[in-house]
Write an enzyme that holds these catalytic residues in place. Structure first.
Site, mmCIF file in Angstrom:
data_model
loop_
_atom_site.group_PDB
_atom_site.id
_atom_site.type_symbol
_atom_site.label_atom_id
_atom_site.label_comp_id
_atom_site.label_asym_id
_atom_site.label_seq_id
_atom_site.Cartn_x
_atom_site.Cartn_y
_atom_site.Cartn_z
ATOM 1 N N LYS A 1 0.834 -1.205 0.000
ATOM 2 C CA LYS A 1 0.000 0.000 0.000
ATOM 3 C C LYS A 1 0.877 1.268 0.000
ATOM 4 C CE LYS A 1 -3.388 -2.876 0.031
ATOM 5 N NZ LYS A 1 -4.172 -3.437 1.093
HETATM 6 C C1 LIG Z 1 -5.125 -4.555 1.574
HETATM 7 C C2 LIG Z 1 -6.601 -4.541 1.599
HETATM 8 C C3 LIG Z 1 -7.356 -4.931 2.722
HETATM 9 C C4 LIG Z 1 -6.784 -5.618 3.915
HETATM 10 O O1 LIG Z 1 -5.745 -5.003 4.531
HETATM 11 P P1 LIG Z 1 -4.688 -5.854 5.412
HETATM 12 O O2 LIG Z 1 -3.910 -4.748 6.047
HETATM 13 O O3 LIG Z 1 -3.888 -6.687 4.478
HETATM 14 O O4 LIG Z 1 -5.447 -6.651 6.405
HETATM 15 C C5 LIG Z 1 -8.728 -4.771 2.671
HETATM 16 N N1 LIG Z 1 -9.345 -4.289 1.596
HETATM 17 C C6 LIG Z 1 -8.662 -3.943 0.490
HETATM 18 C C7 LIG Z 1 -9.415 -3.402 -0.688
HETATM 19 C C8 LIG Z 1 -7.281 -4.078 0.448
HETATM 20 O O5 LIG Z 1 -6.623 -3.755 -0.677
#
Ligand SMILES: *Cc1c(COP(=O)(O)O)cnc(C)c1O
Length: 402
Positions: A201
């Site tokens: 991210k």
């Molecule tokens: C990355 C992501 C999540 C989950 O996040 P984590 O930190 O990996 O638990 C949820 N929704 C979307 C759309 C994501 O891209």
């Protein structure tokens, strides 16, 4: 002897790959300043739930323009917290976008409620407000739009529907940190907005997540929920000189550590520059692919500035002599680490078997899924990386053009 123009034969057919090593679709950037910030915490008195957590939450809230930010140990835990704070319970329905990572809808099931989906708009693959309106029933309590690829969902239309029907909006902005919708940053718009700090991210804490809100009642519930349902944190108790605590609801240990928060704070300083780099890469891709008939990048609506977590393209299969799987394989052979986001959530066996969803339930999402490929997109990409992707895509798409 026939001479092939060098570099033209596809790597999958035995030609030379565009790159020597695999370029991943996403990757973190961690600098010496980030490392130093973490080392400093390791030498301090607090490893978890200390000053860095609060500092990070306050800086994050200010950055997105929200009143409160409540950190969690992952984006998934943050979604769970938001579903709890929304009051979801057995018998309730919550409507999510199917074009997402399963965690968006899983949080509804954690609360014993029923996940329902609404189809997406074909141009952005974000929740279609008209389709959403048709799925609202007397049992609906919440809506979970996803800012797919970093392009904000149609938030005003969704919020308007939600206020008319008394629904809470939990925006999954895990792709969209820094995205702008009508001049406002995501995180400042919905009742609750969820972000993830996973390494792919925009900002990473290793694992981590946050819920932003401008409602004090929700922030308070979120803080309790991430800490066993206990009504005050360690430092508040110490400063008050109190030995006792009260558990007021059933929560979890979903706390983010001071170690992770220090990394987040350090990364936050570079977020603006990293977003600018992602936007630059997206602009270069879009310019390069505009005249390539085999591919269509997703639309960017007039009133948004996307954050570009992903750069998905749709293969125009009627203009290609290959399917998505073959194009995907050819690009991977060129050492371009393409990916597919996402298998629509309702198509997973768990959702199919437990809730009875089937092929054809959400045709726009399903049609897009058959044609989607995500190209590498991360702020640490060099100009050469970007050109390698463009070169490989042109090579593969031109090869299969018909
Ligand atoms: C990355 C992501 C999540 C989950 O996040 P984590 O930190 O990996 O638990 C949820 N929704 C979307 C759309 C994501 O891209």
């Amino acid at each position: 002897m026939r001479v092939m123009p060098t570099g033209q034969e596809l790597a999958i057919d035995g030609g030379t790959p565009t790159r020597e090593s695999l370029l991943p679709y996403g990757h973190q950037s961690v600098g010496e300043d980030d490392i130093q910030a973490v080392v400093d915490v390791l030498r301090s008195d607090w490893l978890t739930t200390g000053p860095k957590v609060t500092e990070f939450e306050e800086a994050f809230a200010a950055w997105v323009g929200a009143k409160y930010a409540v950190s969690f140990s992952s984006g998934t835990a943050a979604l769970h917290g938001a579903a709890f704070a929304a009051g979801l319970q057995p018998g309730d329905e919550a409507i999510a976008s199917p074009m997402t990572f399963a965690a968006t809808a899983n949080c509804v099931i954690y609360q014993g409620a029923t996940p329902v989906f609404a189809d997406v708009s074909a141009d952005t693959l974000n929740l279609d407000p008209d389709n959403l309106a048709k799925r609202i029933t007397p049992r609906t309590r919440a809506v979970l739009p996803v800012d797919y690829a970093g392009h904000p969902a149609d938030l005003d239309a969704i919020l308007e529907l939600a206020s008319r029907h008394g629904l809470i909006v939990i925006e999954d902005a895990c792709h969209a940190l820094g995205a702008e919708y009508r001049q406002r940053r995501t995180g400042s718009i919905a009742d609750m907005t969820v972000f993830s700090f996973h390494p792919v991210k925009h900002l990473t804490t290793g694992e981590g997540g946050v819920v932003t809100t401008s409602r004090g009642d929700l922030a308070k519930t979120l803080r309790q929920f991430r800490n066993h349902g206990i009504s005050s944190d360690v430092r508040q108790r110490q400063s008050a000189g109190q030995w006792h605590y009260e558990m007021v609801l059933l929560g979890f240990n979903y706390r983010l550590t001071d170690i992770a928060s220090a990394l987040g704070l350090s990364q936050l300083k570079k977020l603006e520059a990293n977003l600018a780099r992602r936007r630059q890469i997206a602009a270069r891709y879009t310019a390069a692919f505009t005249d390539l008939p085999g591919l269509t990048p997703l639309a960017v609506r007039a009133d948004v500035n996307p954050a570009w977590h992903l750069y998905p393209v749709l293969c125009n299969l009627q203009r290609l002599s290959a399917n998505r799987g073959q194009i995907f394989g050819a690009l991977r052979a060129e050492n371009i680490g393409v990916n597919v986001h996402y298998i629509p959530v309702h198509r997973h066996p768990y959702y199919r078997d437990r809730f009875g969803y089937k092929a054809g339930d959400y045709p726009v999402a399903e049609d897009a899924y058959e044609r989607l490929i995500s190209l590498p997109m991360f702020h640490g990409m060099t100009d050469q990386d970007v050109e390698d992707v463009i070169c490989a895509v042109q090579k593969v798409i031109c090869h299969f053009a018909k």
